[in-house]
Write a protein that holds these residues in place. Structure first.
Motif, mmCIF file in Angstrom:
data_model
loop_
_atom_site.group_PDB
_atom_site.id
_atom_site.type_symbol
_atom_site.label_atom_id
_atom_site.label_comp_id
_atom_site.label_asym_id
_atom_site.label_seq_id
_atom_site.Cartn_x
_atom_site.Cartn_y
_atom_site.Cartn_z
ATOM 1 N N ILE A 9 0.955 -1.263 -0.025
ATOM 2 C CA ILE A 9 0.146 -0.128 -0.044
ATOM 3 C C ILE A 9 0.862 1.623 -0.186
ATOM 4 N N ASN A 10 0.510 1.801 -1.147
ATOM 5 C CA ASN A 10 1.462 3.601 -1.047
ATOM 6 C C ASN A 10 0.715 4.733 -0.534
ATOM 7 N N ALA A 11 0.807 5.649 0.108
ATOM 8 C CA ALA A 11 0.162 5.806 -0.211
ATOM 9 C C ALA A 11 -0.926 6.413 0.098
ATOM 10 N N LEU A 12 -1.905 6.046 0.628
ATOM 11 C CA LEU A 12 -3.222 5.262 0.127
ATOM 12 C C LEU A 12 -4.116 6.428 1.313
ATOM 13 N N LEU A 13 -5.151 6.806 0.507
ATOM 14 C CA LEU A 13 -6.504 7.713 0.642
ATOM 15 C C LEU A 13 -7.495 7.792 0.586
ATOM 16 N N LYS A 14 -8.517 7.597 1.456
ATOM 17 C CA LYS A 14 -10.301 7.240 1.435
ATOM 18 C C LYS A 14 -10.336 9.038 2.018
ATOM 19 N N ASN A 15 -11.558 9.539 1.868
ATOM 20 C CA ASN A 15 -12.041 10.150 2.513
ATOM 21 C C ASN A 15 -13.490 10.020 2.253
ATOM 22 N N TYR A 16 -14.149 10.026 3.734
ATOM 23 C CA TYR A 16 -16.402 9.851 3.564
ATOM 24 C C TYR A 16 -16.519 11.238 4.202
ATOM 25 N N GLY A 17 -16.277 11.627 2.616
ATOM 26 C CA GLY A 17 -17.196 13.641 3.022
ATOM 27 C C GLY A 17 -16.091 13.828 3.922
ATOM 28 N N PRO A 18 -16.313 14.695 4.321
ATOM 29 C CA PRO A 18 -15.229 15.441 5.014
ATOM 30 C C PRO A 18 -14.113 15.261 6.169
ATOM 31 N N VAL A 19 -14.775 13.445 6.713
ATOM 32 C CA VAL A 19 -14.009 12.676 7.189
ATOM 33 C C VAL A 19 -12.843 12.534 6.485
ATOM 34 N N ARG A 20 -11.421 12.226 6.949
ATOM 35 C CA ARG A 20 -10.627 11.901 6.640
ATOM 36 C C ARG A 20 -9.943 10.471 6.921
ATOM 37 N N ALA A 21 -11.180 9.622 6.565
ATOM 38 C CA ALA A 21 -10.489 8.442 6.917
ATOM 39 C C ALA A 21 -9.534 7.674 7.378
ATOM 40 N N THR A 46 -10.712 -0.832 9.214
ATOM 41 C CA THR A 46 -11.665 -0.909 8.774
ATOM 42 C C THR A 46 -11.518 -1.148 7.269
ATOM 43 N N THR A 47 -11.752 0.559 6.824
ATOM 44 C CA THR A 47 -11.402 0.931 5.572
ATOM 45 C C THR A 47 -10.480 0.993 5.266
ATOM 46 N N LEU A 55 -14.230 -2.938 -1.633
ATOM 47 C CA LEU A 55 -15.783 -3.011 -1.178
ATOM 48 C C LEU A 55 -15.760 -1.447 -0.921
ATOM 49 N N ILE A 56 -14.316 -0.418 -0.978
ATOM 50 C CA ILE A 56 -14.839 0.544 -1.461
ATOM 51 C C ILE A 56 -13.623 1.149 -1.830
ATOM 52 N N ARG A 57 -13.624 2.634 -2.395
ATOM 53 C CA ARG A 57 -12.673 2.893 -3.496
ATOM 54 C C ARG A 57 -11.593 4.197 -2.871
ATOM 55 N N PRO A 58 -10.536 3.869 -3.224
ATOM 56 C CA PRO A 58 -9.737 4.402 -2.336
ATOM 57 C C PRO A 58 -9.461 5.659 -2.955
ATOM 58 N N ASP A 59 -9.304 7.374 -2.301
ATOM 59 C CA ASP A 59 -9.636 8.279 -3.480
ATOM 60 C C ASP A 59 -7.987 8.827 -4.045
#
Lengths: 303, 286
Positions: A9-21, A46-47, A55-59
């Motif tokens: 995993i490299n520099a993985l980003l995931k946001n849920y709206g304003p929440v930076r998970a 979990t994210t 199941l969810i797509r990283p940003d």
């Protein structure tokens, strides 16, 4: 065996709206390892796991599971992976056996059913009741069996012993180790330190969506803080101890007894103590829990 | 995909039998009622002439009430899009979101099945469940027609209104599936599709008497529903239109599903901003 890491995993980003998970997670897990992903609730464990299964797509960032991009080759990744979700939910009207057979059919029915039965027997899982009538612990057992039943190359386990009694916890940990012995890579998340300490070889500590550190469990325990209790044969002015780099006096019971915190090497302390008559000297390593809490305390102090 | 289809059909078998048998019994009974109706046509015509035409319009119109097609429209096919439509809408909106909201989808999609196969497998299964309900009802109707002395209809003629009804239900099922991909919860998707269905029914019923409603009805699906009159022959354009829009909704839903982040149980979706929800404003003010 494939030399690619099981998880990269490299520099993985995931946001849920304003929440930076996830805020740039970097992680590598070698094949055949048991890797513990440690962090409190809401840290992003979990994210990260759910990104690995598409199941969810990283940003942002890149992700490779068993050398494959989960977004482009999700079916292949999932075929080779066993997943235990944090909270298992399933069609409540199905019996455990029917539910396991439905899941097996999604894997093409290429299952060794006697092996499934053996797994169920090991953790005392009754296959007859309907899923809706199961306790949390029994649901967790179903989750464990369905994750292991196709002998996956990679196990992604989100809090694997949650809800299980201590005996079953030990059995599940044994099953996970056996899976590793047969060549599987195990990536499991937990906030239970003792579980990570017992099972994992390496651990990644995640806080606020970032991996703070990835390290061998033994190294982490070795290099971190220790405590020492010193009892002198006669009263001593202990201020000299506080002047040694890395030493903090935690408790001074009387002029003959102190509790110290030691950071780093003990050489300077031993040499300093050698100039005084010492009757007792006891050191203790902190538990992983204490180390973990130290991480968070330090971080909060910085903030 | 077959596995996914069979799983949904197995899960729906109770609903298919329940809806199919109850509506089938109703249809069988109605067929017998037609004989009595035909025998007392004169008395009934006089009685009906005293009813306000708006009221009759709600039950499928007064035209040709004593013909088989008029009778079937008024007694059964005019209201069926709303009644079986409830089943279609609930199954459509719950097809994916139901499992997502209870946390099951997370586990299912962690298995080696592509989202495309999963989506279309489920969509086909849910459309098949409606088809199976209608087949049971059609068999009951065909049995009723065979016993009836007055109804001179073949089984294939009887099949035509069921094809039209299926097209209408398919459209609403796929619409509610699409809405479930757009709206924040299953219940809001069900509500939105249900409102459109019931609204469409009312507007279409009143269009005979009101020009505004008549113009509006052109944009609503029920205008293109032949009801019992399909016995005389299918309107191919209307039928294709209904199926075409149903497929379009299914395709749009698929595109959204491919891009969707699967939620786990308890996770929320988007919400309307608080200032747009009056009752929230009131609570905050108080």
């Amino acid at each position: 065996m494939d030399q690619n890491p099981a998880i990269q995993i490299n520099a993985l980003l995931k946001n849920y709206g304003p929440v930076r998970a996830l805020r740039g997670v970097n992680l590598q897990v070698r094949r055949g390892a048991i890797f513990g992903f440690l962090g409190p609730n809401g840290a992003g464990k979990t994210t990260a796991i759910r990104c690995m299964l598409d199941l969810i797509r990283p940003d942002g960032g890149t992700l490779r599971v068993l050398g494959l991009d989960p977004q482009k080759r999700s079916v292949e990744v999932r075929a080779r992976t066993g997943y235990l979700p944090g909270e298992l939910a399933f069609d409540g009207n199905l019996t455990v056996e029917a539910g396991l057979r439905v899941l097996a059919s999604l894997r093409g029915n290429h299952l060794d059913w006697p092996y499934v039965l053996r797994l169920a027997r090991r953790i005392d899982l009754d296959l007859k009741p309907q899923f809706k009538n199961l306790s949390k612990g029994n649901k967790q057992k179903v989750g464990v069996v369905q994750a292991l039943m196709h002998r996956p190359e990679l196990l992604l386990l989100d809090e694997p012993t949650s809800g299980l009694d201590p005996l079953m916890q030990q059995e599940v940990l044994r099953m996970v180790r056996e899976a590793r012995d047969q060549g599987a890579t195990v990536f499991f998340s937990s906030h239970i330190i003792s579980e990570v300490e017992e099972l994992a070889e390496r651990v990644g500590i995640i806080r606020h969506g970032q991996v703070a550190e990835t390290v061998e469990v033994d190294t982490l325990k070795r290099r971190s803080l220790r405590r020492a209790r010193v009892r002198f044969q006669k009263p001593v002015k202990t201020q000299f101890l506080a002047r040694i780099p890395g030493i903090t006096i935690l408790v001074q019971d009387d002029s003959q007894s102190v509790l110290l915190q030691i950071e780093g090497e003990m050489d300077a302390l031993i040499k300093a103590l050698a100039r005084h008559p010492v009757s007792e000297f006891e050191t203790e390593r902190p538990t992983l829990e204490e180390i973990f809490m130290a991480y968070y305390t330090e971080e909060q102090e910085v903030r | 995909m077959i596995t996914v289809i069979l799983q949904i059909l197995r899960r729906s078998r109770g609903a298919i039998l329940g809806w199919g048998l109850s509506l089938g019994l109703l249809g069988f009974y109605m067929m017998q009622f037609y004989d009595t109706l035909a025998e007392q046509q004169g008395i009934l015509e006089e009685l009906i002439s005293n009813y306000p035409p708006q009221l009759m319009a709600f039950f499928g119109g007064t035209e040709n009430l004593f013909s088989p097609q008029g009778f079937l429209s008024m007694e059964f096919f005019s209201i069926m899009p709303v009644i079986v439509g409830i089943y279609a809408i609930v199954t459509g909106s719950g097809l994916l979101l139901g499992d997502e909201e209870n946390g099951t989808l997370d586990l299912l999609l962690a298995h080696p099945v592509s989202r495309t196969k999963f989506y279309f497998g489920r969509a086909i299964a849910s459309a098949l469940s409606i088809a199976l309900i209608l087949i049971i009802v059609w068999i009951a109707f065909a049995g009723g027609v065979a016993i009836s002395e007055q109804l001179d209809l073949g089984a294939l003629e009887m099949l035509r209104p069921f094809i039209v009804l299926f097209a209408m239900l398919f459209l609403f099922q796929m619409l509610s599936l699409l809405l479930s991909m757009v709206l924040p919860s299953r219940s809001t998707a069900t509500m939105a599709a249900g409102l459109l269905l019931v609204g469409s029914y009312f507007v279409n019923s009143l269009s005979e008497f009101n020009q505004t409603f008549d113009k509006l009805a052109d944009y609503l699906p029920l205008r293109y529903y032949q009801s019992g009159y399909a016995i005389e022959g299918l309107n191919g354009e209307w039928l294709l239109g209904l199926f075409g829009f149903g497929l379009l909704f299914a395709l749009l839903g698929w595109i959204l599903f491919l891009r969707r982040d699967i939620r786990v149980s308890g996770e929320g979706s988007w919400r309307l901003p608080g200032w747009l929800i009056p009752w929230k404003r009131i609570r905050k003010d108080s």
